[in-house]
Scaffold this motif. Structure first.
Motif, mmCIF file in Angstrom:
data_model
loop_
_atom_site.group_PDB
_atom_site.id
_atom_site.type_symbol
_atom_site.label_atom_id
_atom_site.label_comp_id
_atom_site.label_asym_id
_atom_site.label_seq_id
_atom_site.Cartn_x
_atom_site.Cartn_y
_atom_site.Cartn_z
ATOM 1 N N GLU A 1 0.815 -1.224 0.000
ATOM 2 C CA GLU A 1 0.000 0.000 0.000
ATOM 3 C C GLU A 1 0.848 1.272 0.000
ATOM 4 N N ASN A 2 2.162 1.115 -0.086
ATOM 5 C CA ASN A 2 3.088 2.247 -0.048
ATOM 6 C C ASN A 2 2.929 3.097 1.207
ATOM 7 N N ALA A 3 2.656 2.430 2.312
ATOM 8 C CA ALA A 3 2.511 3.105 3.606
ATOM 9 C C ALA A 3 3.882 3.130 4.272
ATOM 10 N N SER A 4 4.738 4.021 3.818
ATOM 11 C CA SER A 4 6.139 4.004 4.248
ATOM 12 C C SER A 4 6.326 4.279 5.739
ATOM 13 N N GLU A 5 5.517 5.164 6.309
ATOM 14 C CA GLU A 5 5.653 5.446 7.746
ATOM 15 C C GLU A 5 5.228 4.237 8.577
ATOM 16 N N THR A 6 4.151 3.607 8.170
ATOM 17 C CA THR A 6 3.685 2.398 8.860
ATOM 18 C C THR A 6 4.731 1.300 8.741
ATOM 19 N N TYR A 7 5.266 1.140 7.544
ATOM 20 C CA TYR A 7 6.294 0.125 7.310
ATOM 21 C C TYR A 7 7.512 0.368 8.209
ATOM 22 N N ALA A 8 7.933 1.615 8.316
ATOM 23 C CA ALA A 8 9.104 1.949 9.138
ATOM 24 C C ALA A 8 8.864 1.602 10.610
ATOM 25 N N GLU A 9 7.678 1.878 11.113
ATOM 26 C CA GLU A 9 7.359 1.543 12.506
ATOM 27 C C GLU A 9 7.338 0.029 12.714
ATOM 28 N N LEU A 10 6.728 -0.676 11.787
ATOM 29 C CA LEU A 10 6.679 -2.137 11.880
ATOM 30 C C LEU A 10 8.077 -2.737 11.786
ATOM 31 N N LYS A 11 8.922 -2.127 10.981
ATOM 32 C CA LYS A 11 10.283 -2.624 10.784
ATOM 33 C C LYS A 11 11.069 -2.610 12.100
ATOM 34 N N GLU A 12 10.854 -1.598 12.914
ATOM 35 C CA GLU A 12 11.531 -1.534 14.214
ATOM 36 C C GLU A 12 11.125 -2.716 15.090
ATOM 37 N N GLU A 13 9.828 -3.004 15.133
ATOM 38 C CA GLU A 13 9.341 -4.146 15.921
ATOM 39 C C GLU A 13 9.855 -5.460 15.331
ATOM 40 N N TYR A 14 9.911 -5.521 14.009
ATOM 41 C CA TYR A 14 10.431 -6.694 13.303
ATOM 42 C C TYR A 14 11.861 -6.997 13.742
ATOM 43 N N PHE A 15 12.705 -5.950 13.808
ATOM 44 C CA PHE A 15 14.098 -6.156 14.207
ATOM 45 C C PHE A 15 14.211 -6.610 15.658
ATOM 46 N N VAL A 16 13.372 -6.082 16.518
ATOM 47 C CA VAL A 16 13.384 -6.499 17.934
ATOM 48 C C VAL A 16 13.005 -7.973 18.046
ATOM 49 N N THR B 1 15.618 -18.677 8.793
ATOM 50 C CA THR B 1 15.849 -18.791 7.353
ATOM 51 C C THR B 1 14.562 -19.087 6.585
ATOM 52 N N ASP B 2 13.779 -20.028 7.050
ATOM 53 C CA ASP B 2 12.590 -20.443 6.312
ATOM 54 C C ASP B 2 11.353 -19.597 6.611
ATOM 55 N N ILE B 3 11.330 -18.919 7.752
ATOM 56 C CA ILE B 3 10.109 -18.186 8.116
ATOM 57 C C ILE B 3 10.210 -16.683 7.909
ATOM 58 N N ASP B 4 11.401 -16.191 7.609
ATOM 59 C CA ASP B 4 11.577 -14.751 7.425
ATOM 60 C C ASP B 4 11.253 -14.364 5.987
ATOM 61 N N LYS B 5 10.090 -13.740 5.788
ATOM 62 C CA LYS B 5 9.643 -13.350 4.444
ATOM 63 C C LYS B 5 10.186 -11.984 4.039
ATOM 64 N N ILE B 6 10.624 -11.196 4.993
ATOM 65 C CA ILE B 6 11.078 -9.843 4.713
ATOM 66 C C ILE B 6 12.564 -9.827 4.346
ATOM 67 N N LYS B 7 13.370 -10.584 5.060
ATOM 68 C CA LYS B 7 14.813 -10.736 4.791
ATOM 69 C C LYS B 7 15.588 -9.420 4.884
ATOM 70 N N GLU B 8 15.299 -8.609 5.886
ATOM 71 C CA GLU B 8 16.057 -7.349 6.078
ATOM 72 C C GLU B 8 16.964 -7.490 7.264
#
Length: 62
Positions: free
Chosen positions: A27-42, A55-62
């Protein structure tokens, strides 16, 4: 809380965060994506520290 319970909760949260990140990206929701990305890294760090192979469950791979 046991290690297994922490791992299960973190994996459930990791799965949800990835789902929402993919939707935000679509949806090109860059601000939402950035917030979710922080939680993703944690969650990714927590799961790695618990010995979960992402390896097998990480769909984002960042």
């Amino acid at each position: 809380m046991s290690k297994e319970e922490i791992m299960k909760n973190a994996m459930d949260d990791f799965k949800k965060i990835q789902k929402y990140m993919l939707l935000a990206r679509k949806e090109n929701a860059s601000e939402t994506y950035a917030e979710l990305k922080e939680e993703y890294f944690v969650l990714k760090a927590l799961l790695n520290s618990l010995g979960v192979n992402l390896t097998d469950i990480d769909k984002i791979k960042e």
